[in-house]
Motif scaffolding. Structure first.
Motif, PDB file in Angstrom:
ATOM      1  N   THR A   1       0.978  -1.207  -0.146  1.00  0.00           N
ATOM      2  CA  THR A   1      -0.135   0.129   0.152  1.00  0.00           C
ATOM      3  C   THR A   1       0.658   1.402  -0.020  1.00  0.00           C
ATOM      4  O   THR A   1       0.784   2.254  -0.733  1.00  0.00           O
ATOM      5  N   LEU A   2       1.852   1.292   0.927  1.00  0.00           N
ATOM      6  CA  LEU A   2       2.963   2.468   1.058  1.00  0.00           C
ATOM      7  C   LEU A   2       3.696   2.591  -0.305  1.00  0.00           C
ATOM      8  O   LEU A   2       3.807   3.822  -0.959  1.00  0.00           O
ATOM      9  N   ARG A   3       3.890   1.526  -0.905  1.00  0.00           N
ATOM     10  CA  ARG A   3       4.730   1.574  -2.030  1.00  0.00           C
ATOM     11  C   ARG A   3       3.810   2.167  -3.202  1.00  0.00           C
ATOM     12  O   ARG A   3       4.468   3.030  -4.282  1.00  0.00           O
ATOM     13  N   THR A   4       2.780   1.714  -3.577  1.00  0.00           N
ATOM     14  CA  THR A   4       1.625   2.031  -4.413  1.00  0.00           C
ATOM     15  C   THR A   4       1.500   3.664  -4.341  1.00  0.00           C
ATOM     16  O   THR A   4       1.816   4.388  -5.327  1.00  0.00           O
ATOM     17  N   ALA A   5       1.266   4.176  -3.075  1.00  0.00           N
ATOM     18  CA  ALA A   5       1.227   5.707  -2.900  1.00  0.00           C
ATOM     19  C   ALA A   5       2.397   6.354  -3.140  1.00  0.00           C
ATOM     20  O   ALA A   5       2.447   7.417  -3.788  1.00  0.00           O
ATOM     21  N   ALA A   6       3.541   5.983  -2.757  1.00  0.00           N
ATOM     22  CA  ALA A   6       4.983   6.441  -3.082  1.00  0.00           C
ATOM     23  C   ALA A   6       5.159   6.633  -4.421  1.00  0.00           C
ATOM     24  O   ALA A   6       5.691   7.839  -4.916  1.00  0.00           O
ATOM     25  N   ARG A   7       5.069   5.689  -5.262  1.00  0.00           N
ATOM     26  CA  ARG A   7       5.202   5.549  -6.583  1.00  0.00           C
ATOM     27  C   ARG A   7       4.095   6.678  -7.414  1.00  0.00           C
ATOM     28  O   ARG A   7       4.850   7.690  -8.276  1.00  0.00           O
ATOM     29  N   ALA A   8       3.253   6.930  -6.912  1.00  0.00           N
ATOM     30  CA  ALA A   8       2.159   8.109  -7.442  1.00  0.00           C
ATOM     31  C   ALA A   8       2.579   9.270  -6.983  1.00  0.00           C
ATOM     32  O   ALA A   8       2.497  10.324  -7.912  1.00  0.00           O
ATOM     33  N   LEU A   9       2.993   9.320  -5.540  1.00  0.00           N
ATOM     34  CA  LEU A   9       3.365  10.878  -5.210  1.00  0.00           C
ATOM     35  C   LEU A   9       4.637  11.287  -5.839  1.00  0.00           C
ATOM     36  O   LEU A   9       4.888  12.585  -5.892  1.00  0.00           O
TER      37      LEU A   9
END
Length: 393
Positions: free
Chosen positions: A8-16
């Motif tokens: 979940t964090l990696r998904t958000a980090a890539r987007a940000l």
């Protein structure tokens, strides 16, 4: 961290990472908008570029293994840089708190919009995000504190070097001007120098005396065998200075006359050192040069002083110790009592006629008359010289 949280964090980090300029703008705006000191210390362009790099590395750290956290290396470098720029530690730590808020809010907004079904997992991720921010803050605080100590150490070394130049008389006009700026002192003003021989008293490097003495400051410097204070007197008098020093000094001290500029501290230091040499070890004792001029002249001219002592007191000093000390004590007391045999007898607990007989013997041994002012001066100076010689280490 379980796999659901990690993904979940990696998904958000890539987007940000795709919104990096936007996040940088927000964090810079919030940091500078609430902290004018930060604005004054860090140029905007530098702040924006370093913030962008910091956010990028922070988000990238989420995608890396814990052992590969390059964001902490960057954090250490920036903490050192901000320390050199004079950014207060509170301002630096506030910036990291804001970075955590901006980053976390952006993650939550992204997941609400793109993956609302993962919000429950995101709650479990919050502690990991804030732990990462805390690690950055701890590294920044540690590096900042170390750098601050290094800077303070260098600053103190420079202050010491400037004080040495002033006290040694090696300061030219440029150094005097630099010393005035570094020490926050006027080039022209009322100054004195104090020298203290060990045992010393407790003090800080830059001491402000009680409010009764106004803006008086003492800047201390260690020298071989003694300590020196450069005193910015303001409107205080030497009497007031000595009164305050008497509450602090546990050894012996010398106080120079007042001089009117930093460029005269060499002379003041020399005179204070001479005044201190008139003190008998043991103390506490504070010697002002303007009250010890005859004694200072004698220690400044040891050959002449030796001739004076030998000529005035030579035969008396050659007596056996008990007889010699009795006559010296009588002479000293008689002079202190302004030639009154009765008062001297009272101080020495003997009969007046005993004092008169001793005075006659002193006159016979010295060839001087205690009724003649010039002879009294000779004997007084010779007696002072004997005291100084007996008090030398």
């Amino acid at each position: 961290m379980d796999e659901d949280v990690r993904q979940t964090l990696r998904t958000a980090a890539r987007a940000l990472l795709g919104r990096l300029p936007e996040l940088t703008d927000e964090l810079v705006s919030r940091t500078r908008g609430g902290d004018m000191v930060y604005c004054a210390c860090v140029p905007y362009d530098e702040h924006w570029k370093s913030t962008q790099e910091g956010v990028r590395l922070g988000l990238t750290a989420i995608l890396q293994k814990p052992s590969e956290r390059r964001d902490l290396v960057f954090t250490a470098a920036m903490a050192q840089r901000r320390g050199e720029q004079g950014v207060p530690l509170d301002s630096l730590l506030r910036m990291y708190r804001l970075a955590g808020q901006v980053t976390w809010s952006a993650i939550v907004e992204h997941m609400e919009r793109e993956r609302p079904e993962r919000l429950a997992v995101l709650v479990r991720a919050a502690s990991h995000v804030w732990h990462a921010i805390d690690r950055q803050s701890m590294v920044a605080c540690d590096i900042y504190s170390r750098r601050e100590q290094e800077i303070l150490g260098r600053s103190q070394e420079r202050v010491n070097a400037l004080l040495d130049a002033l006290l040694d008389g090696t300061a030219d006009t440029g150094i005097v001007r630099a010393a005035a700026a570094a020490l926050d002192l006027p080039e022209r003003g009322r100054y004195a120098v104090v020298t203290v021989r060990f045992p010393r008293f407790r003090h800080h490097h830059d001491v402000r005396l009680p409010a009764a003495l106004g803006a008086t400051r003492l800047l201390w410097r260690m020298r071989p065998g003694h300590e020196v204070a450069v005193v910015a007197l303001g409107q205080a008098t030497l009497d007031e200075l000595c009164q305050e020093l008497s509450l602090l000094v546990s050894g012996v001290a010398g106080v120079s006359p007042v001089v009117d500029g930093l460029d005269q501290l060499r002379t003041a230091h020399d005179l204070a050192s001479l005044a201190m040499r008139t003190c008998v070890d043991g103390g506490p004792e504070i010697a002002r040069l303007d009250e010890r001029v005859p004694a200072v002249l004698m220690i400044s001219q040891p050959d002449v002083t030796g001739h004076l002592v030998e000529g005035a007191l030579g035969r008396l000093l050659a007596l056996d110790p008990a007889d010699r000390d009795t006559l010296l004590t009588t002479l000293e007391t008689w002079l202190a009592c302004d030639g009154s045999a009765a008062r001297a007898a009272g101080r020495l607990f003997c009969h007046r006629n005993t004092i008169i007989n001793r005075v006659r013997r002193i006159e016979q041994l010295t060839g001087r008359s205690l009724a003649r002012p010039r002879d009294i001066v000779d004997l007084s100076l010779a007696l002072e010289a004997v005291r100084l010689l007996s008090g030398e280490r």
